[in-house]
Design a protein around this motif. Structure first.
Motif: not given
Length: 227
Positions: A204, A197-198, A212, A190, A194
């Motif tokens: 988000a 993704r950033r 997700t 996870d 994260s």
């Protein structure tokens, strides 16, 4: 010849390990403290085997500095601590895998081969939706801007792109990217997703690429796929 940097201050470990790596055909450089490891890393090795308890500068800090300096070679951490929190800290620092001491030599060599295999160029590229992946050079671009991804982040993205439009379960990602049967917490995964993704510019609440799927895993979609 594949170049391996081995940073380990215990000669009872480094000597036999270096011999084993050389028998595998690797060009091995050995150093016994963190500052020396940073200096040797300037020669751009293909893989770094890094003890977490190095003197001078510990392995975690060496790992962080290598990643901050843009070094993308896979990093295999050696640790005497089996606690999951310590493991997560090491992986979050930029390590790609870890082996807990005492380890079986055959297992460590298998991990080395797996990391080198995953970091080898792949015979394909992927374009579209503002995202371009050059798998041969292991480079990723979003809207023309190159992203600085670690080896683990790149492998995560490649698996998700390969299964585009499908939900990829957490266990499958742990198995393919970390090459392990994983039955415990997926906090490490996870955290990596994260950060990925950033770097991709995902929001988000309105993800651009990675969605997700609660209780299952993650799905990769390019902008406009859902339509």
């Amino acid at each position: 010849m594949v170049r391996v940097l081995l940073a380990e201050d215990d000669t009872a470990i480094s000597d036999p390990l270096a011999r084993a790596l050389r028998r595998e055909g690797y060009d091995v450089t050995v150093c016994d403290d963190g500052l020396a490891a940073l200096e040797e890393a300037k020669s751009t090795p293909d893989l770094v085997v890094l003890d977490i308890g190095l003197p001078g500068l510990d392995g975690l800090e060496v790992c962080r500095r290598l990643r901050a300096d843009g070094r993308t070679a896979p990093i295999l951490m050696l640790t005497a601590r089996a606690d999951e929190v310590d493991t997560v800290v090491g992986l979050d620092a930029g390590a790609d895998d870890y082996v807990t001491k005492p380890f079986r030599l055959a297992e460590l060599l298998a991990r080395v081969r797996a990391l080198l295999r995953r970091s080898a160029p792949a015979p394909q590229a992927d374009d579209g939706g503002g995202l371009r992946i050059d798998t041969q050079a292991r480079r990723v671009f979003v809207d023309g801007n190159e992203l600085q991804l670690t080896a683990k982040e790149f492998d995560l993205l490649r698996v998700l792109v390969r299964e585009q439009g499908k939900v990829v379960g957490r266990e499958q990602l742990m198995r393919e990217v970390w090459e392990t049967q994983w039955f415990g917490s997926t906090k490490t995964l996870d955290m990596h997703v994260s950060v990925l993704r950033r770097k991709l510019g995902d929001d988000a609440s309105h993800p651009r690429f990675i969605t997700t799927v609660r209780g299952v895993g993650f799905r990769f979609e390019r902008p406009g796929d859902a339509a």
